[in-house]
Structure formats: C-alpha cells, structure tokens
Design a protein around this motif. Sequence first.
Motif, mmCIF file in Angstrom:
data_model
loop_
_atom_site.group_PDB
_atom_site.id
_atom_site.type_symbol
_atom_site.label_atom_id
_atom_site.label_comp_id
_atom_site.label_asym_id
_atom_site.label_seq_id
_atom_site.Cartn_x
_atom_site.Cartn_y
_atom_site.Cartn_z
ATOM 1 N N ASP A 156 21.343 33.221 18.667
ATOM 2 C CA ASP A 156 21.490 31.873 18.152
ATOM 3 C C ASP A 156 22.938 31.376 18.181
ATOM 4 N N LYS A 157 23.848 32.225 18.653
ATOM 5 C CA LYS A 157 25.250 31.819 18.730
ATOM 6 C C LYS A 157 25.551 31.167 20.077
ATOM 7 N N GLU A 158 26.568 30.330 20.100
ATOM 8 C CA GLU A 158 26.997 29.713 21.349
ATOM 9 C C GLU A 158 27.743 30.759 22.174
ATOM 10 N N ILE A 159 27.396 30.874 23.444
ATOM 11 C CA ILE A 159 27.990 31.892 24.318
ATOM 12 C C ILE A 159 29.310 31.378 24.878
ATOM 13 N N VAL A 160 30.359 32.163 24.697
ATOM 14 C CA VAL A 160 31.672 31.817 25.234
ATOM 15 C C VAL A 160 31.955 32.729 26.423
ATOM 16 N N ILE A 161 31.946 32.155 27.616
ATOM 17 C CA ILE A 161 32.236 32.906 28.834
ATOM 18 C C ILE A 161 33.750 33.003 28.963
ATOM 19 N N LEU A 162 34.251 34.212 28.984
ATOM 20 C CA LEU A 162 35.688 34.461 29.074
ATOM 21 C C LEU A 162 35.950 35.193 30.383
ATOM 22 N N THR A 163 36.755 34.596 31.257
ATOM 23 C CA THR A 163 36.890 35.113 32.606
ATOM 24 C C THR A 163 38.332 35.044 33.096
ATOM 25 N N ALA A 164 38.767 36.112 33.771
ATOM 26 C CA ALA A 164 40.020 36.101 34.517
ATOM 27 C C ALA A 164 39.672 35.967 35.987
ATOM 28 N N THR A 165 40.498 35.264 36.737
ATOM 29 C CA THR A 165 40.192 35.048 38.150
ATOM 30 C C THR A 165 41.416 35.260 39.022
ATOM 31 N N SER A 166 41.183 35.808 40.197
ATOM 32 C CA SER A 166 42.237 35.893 41.205
ATOM 33 C C SER A 166 42.118 34.727 42.176
ATOM 34 N N PHE A 219 47.098 38.539 38.423
ATOM 35 C CA PHE A 219 45.690 38.673 38.062
ATOM 36 C C PHE A 219 45.454 39.866 37.142
ATOM 37 N N ASP A 220 46.103 40.994 37.417
ATOM 38 C CA ASP A 220 45.906 42.165 36.576
ATOM 39 C C ASP A 220 46.297 41.871 35.130
ATOM 40 N N ASP A 221 47.356 41.077 34.954
ATOM 41 C CA ASP A 221 47.754 40.682 33.598
ATOM 42 C C ASP A 221 46.646 39.858 32.936
ATOM 43 N N HIS A 337 52.154 42.741 45.362
ATOM 44 C CA HIS A 337 52.478 41.812 46.449
ATOM 45 C C HIS A 337 51.632 40.546 46.349
ATOM 46 N N LEU A 338 52.273 39.391 46.396
ATOM 47 C CA LEU A 338 51.562 38.131 46.548
ATOM 48 C C LEU A 338 51.326 37.927 48.035
ATOM 49 N N THR A 339 50.071 37.833 48.442
ATOM 50 C CA THR A 339 49.740 37.760 49.862
ATOM 51 C C THR A 339 48.984 36.470 50.171
ATOM 52 N N THR A 340 48.659 36.296 51.430
ATOM 53 C CA THR A 340 47.864 35.137 51.855
ATOM 54 C C THR A 340 46.381 35.350 51.596
ATOM 55 N N SER A 341 46.017 36.526 51.112
ATOM 56 C CA SER A 341 44.623 36.802 50.691
ATOM 57 C C SER A 341 44.629 37.079 49.192
ATOM 58 N N PRO A 342 44.893 36.047 48.374
ATOM 59 C CA PRO A 342 45.171 36.251 46.948
ATOM 60 C C PRO A 342 44.014 36.804 46.128
ATOM 61 N N SER A 343 42.776 36.596 46.569
ATOM 62 C CA SER A 343 41.646 37.120 45.804
ATOM 63 C C SER A 343 41.592 38.643 45.862
ATOM 64 N N MET A 344 42.417 39.247 46.713
ATOM 65 C CA MET A 344 42.499 40.709 46.809
ATOM 66 C C MET A 344 43.812 41.234 46.231
ATOM 67 N N ASP A 345 44.604 40.357 45.646
ATOM 68 C CA ASP A 345 45.873 40.792 45.059
ATOM 69 C C ASP A 345 45.604 41.383 43.681
ATOM 70 N N ILE A 346 45.123 42.621 43.697
ATOM 71 C CA ILE A 346 44.644 43.301 42.485
ATOM 72 C C ILE A 346 45.071 44.766 42.548
ATOM 73 N N LEU A 347 45.584 45.280 41.441
ATOM 74 C CA LEU A 347 45.943 46.697 41.369
ATOM 75 C C LEU A 347 45.051 47.476 40.407
#
Length: 520
Positions: A156-166, A219-221, A337-347
């Motif tokens: 019965d509670k309102e759902i809060v979607i919490l998301t980090a994105t690259s 993104f990792d942060d 490294h910040l790259t031209t494929s930023p959605s993969m800039d993840i450690l």
Amino acid sequence: MRVVYSREDESHLKSKEKEWVAIMEWMYRSTRNAANRVTASQAILQGLAEDGGLYVPEQIPALDLPLAALGEMNYHEVAYAVLSRFLTDYTEDELKYCIRSAYDQKFDTEEIVPIRKADGSFYLELFHGATIAFKDMALSILPYLMTTAAKKNHEDKEIVILTATSGDTGKAALAGFADVPGTRIIVFYPKDGVSAVQEKQMVTQKGANTCVIGIRGNFDDAQSGVKRIFGDEALRKELAEAGFCFSSANSINIGRLVPQIVYYVYAYGRLLAKGELQAGEAMNVVVPTGNFGNILAAFYAKQMGIPVGKLICASNENKVLYDFFQTGVYDRNRAFHLTTSPSMDILISSNLERLIYRLAGEDAKKNAELMQQLASTGRYEITDEMRDNLQDFAGGYATEEETAEEIRTMYEKTGYVLDTHTAVASYVYRQWKEQNHPTAPAVIASTASPFKFARSVMSAIDAKYAGMEDFALIDELSRIAHVPVPKAVEEIRNAPVLHDKVIEIGEMPDAVKAFLKINR
C-alpha cells in the motif's frame, strides 16, 4: 522451488469431481543469505535484498520447448515462454498483459529486435525502443511487472524507484515509470560522464513523478551511493512512516535481468528461421558490458538450454572484467577512464556477483565474504576451482583508437554504422575470431543507436565532422547512414531542460528526501 496447490476451474468437470494441480513455483534467494527466500514478485518489488545481496532463482528453469519451434515464434510468444518459467507467481493473464503493454507501438519495428547481418556477423539491434538503447528491452516491461507485483503483495506504499545510470538506464527507466500511478522515480547520473544526447534525454524528461540529478563523480560513485541509501535502515524506516518504499530499476533487480534473457532466445529462433542455423547447432554471443547484466542474461539463456557456444565479454579501456577473466582477480583499484562508450565506464560490475555466487557453488557465506573484500579493499580473488567453471566465457577489450577504427572500417566496408559500444564488441569479436577460427555464427549485441553517440561516431568516420554542432552531426549521420533520425532524438532537439540539479555524492540521501518532501 516450492510446490503450491490450487484448484482448477471446475466448470468443465462432472458433478462432484474435483481436481488439484501441483504448480512448480520458482523461489528466489539472496546471494548473501540463503535463508532470505522470496517469490518472483517479491524479489521484483524489493529490487535489492535487505542484506545487500542480489536475488537469484534457486535454479534456472529449462526451456522445455522443441528448439525448432522458436523459429516460428514472434517476440511476444518468446517473451511469454521465458518469463512464465521464471516468474511463476504471475498468472498467464498478468504476464501477457505486461508483455503486450511493454512491446507495443513504442518500438519502431514489429520485429521488436531485428537482426542485421554485416561482414559475416549478426548484429542483434536492441535499440528500436523509445530511448534507442538496449535498456528499453527490460525497462519497457519492468513498470508493469512491478505494479502487478505491488497488487499481488498488497503493497500500500508508494514505490520510489531509485536508480544510478551510466547513461542509458536512466532515460529508459524515466520513460517507463513517468506518470505511472503509485510510483516515483529518482535517477542519479555522473554529470560529466554521459554523452550530450544521453544527458539531454534525461534532463528534458516530463512527468510529475520524475527527478533527475547529476552528481559530481563517476557512475561507480552514483551506484555506490544508491546502494548505501538502500542499506540505510534509518532512512528506510523514515520513508516507510511517510508512506514510501524503495525499489530499483537497475539490473540489480531480477525484473530487469529476466526480460533480457528473452532476446537471446529470440535471436536463436531468428537464426533458425533464416536458415543460418539448424536446431541444436550453437551460436556464439558477444556483448559489450560494464555492469555484466546483459551478458549474464545470455549465460542464463544458455543454462535454459539454448545452444550458446562461447560468451565473449567485451570491455573498453575500463577493462576490469577482462582482467578478471584473465587472472581470476577482480580489482577496481585502478584509474577510471572516461571513454566514448560511457555506458561501459564502470569499475564495480554489480551483476558479476550473481555469477560469483554460482561459481562458489551457491554458497551465500562465501559470496558475502568476497563482496565484503571488494567493499573493504577494492579487490577479491576467486579460487582455481571457481576459475575452472568460467570456461563458458572469454574476454577481450578495445582501446579508444581501436573502437574508432572499428566504426570507420565497418562503415567503409559495409555502409553499416555502429555505435561506440557495439564497436567495442565488434572489434573484440574480430580479434577473437582471428585467434580461434570459430565455425559457429556470432550474434553481437548492438546495444545502442549510433544517433545516441553521434559526435563520437561521426568523428570516427571522418575527422572533418569534429567541429560540427551536435544536432547538425545527427542530421549528417542520418544522411550518410540512410536511416531517419529516430523519434527519440527529434523529441529532444528543442525540448526545455526540466532537471538541472547537480550535487555532491554525500548529498544524495538529502536529495531523495527533498524530492519526496520528507521533513528532515
């Protein structure tokens, strides 16, 4: 798995006849606590387990269909075949409603996921949804799975979607949850770590229940900050008292991962239909990955019975996964490294935990120890026995120069334009193919439209484009690729910025409470 019993509809039975049917219900457990067991809908609703672990099915269900039948099934039919075997506490009507609602006119092709053959490989185009990236494939259906789960579990509670994105998850999640009753969504992204189009897509998002916040960090942060919020018991209690509960749209949510299995099963069926495979013959799968969810879905497809040969994990210069497959050591203590494929800039590849849990013999205690080592020291090392169970996988990586070279080479050779992430996978496969001479065809996950990364793509094709304005580049890309500018890009060309907040990492919890108007 547990067995529950329900009475079938008795309208067709003779007088006084009764029939009880055993239904196999797949249960999910946390990778860090074997005693934490929930149903599929509960796992989707929670997102991240309270102990910090990720929910995994207690066993991978078999896809008990003749492989040849896949060649005759459309995307909706394949989706039901896969989801019904994983999400067993959803009814047939509920699942078909979710599938029908998700994979509709928001996709610009009836196929949902076309396959394009170029230079001998098959590119699985996962970018024909509303935000022109592969995240649409799961985030189009997650809101329906989640709201259905809320009803099933009397939330019965309102759902809060919490998301980090690259870069891509954020917009896809925003588009999926915008104005969905009973939900709010907060997206954190690295302010200087996404492409211009990715950022514009997010900060122009409409919807009274949406909030987009840039953070000063990578993104990792952002991902670590979100996990800390999930683990903050005091904050969780404060939200509950105000009528809210947290969930996630990241691939840490099993409701994100299971729908991704579908398109690998579908890809096999398409190759059968095209005569590129005979039933039972294997295909190799190549995935550009940072958070490991997309390639894990392909691994699960193989565990279901789809004949997948090698799973090739392609990394960019942030090659923490490549090094892991080479050495058995996962070590995030390195330059980012910040790259031209930023959605993969993840450690910190969160979904790798689900594979580690499996490699550890589904020993939650052992897995929790490794994850604690990662949290405290930034590294862990798996045993030789665990490494022996990695034979399904191979790894490779591409530098920035090699990525640009692959885009240029493919365009000049075939006229097909790759985005930067797909180019990483294409290059890695080219190198692997030269060394291993495979006979099986390769399906390469094409994870984003080149229009989403037009500056990097066009600069790779020809240096003369470097000085052009972003939308001029998009128009030129349309001209040379002979592809219309996607609706998702046209919509943001002149759209006003609606979200302009940028904060420090430590301010994330306060930002959540401010958006929800919770008194501090």
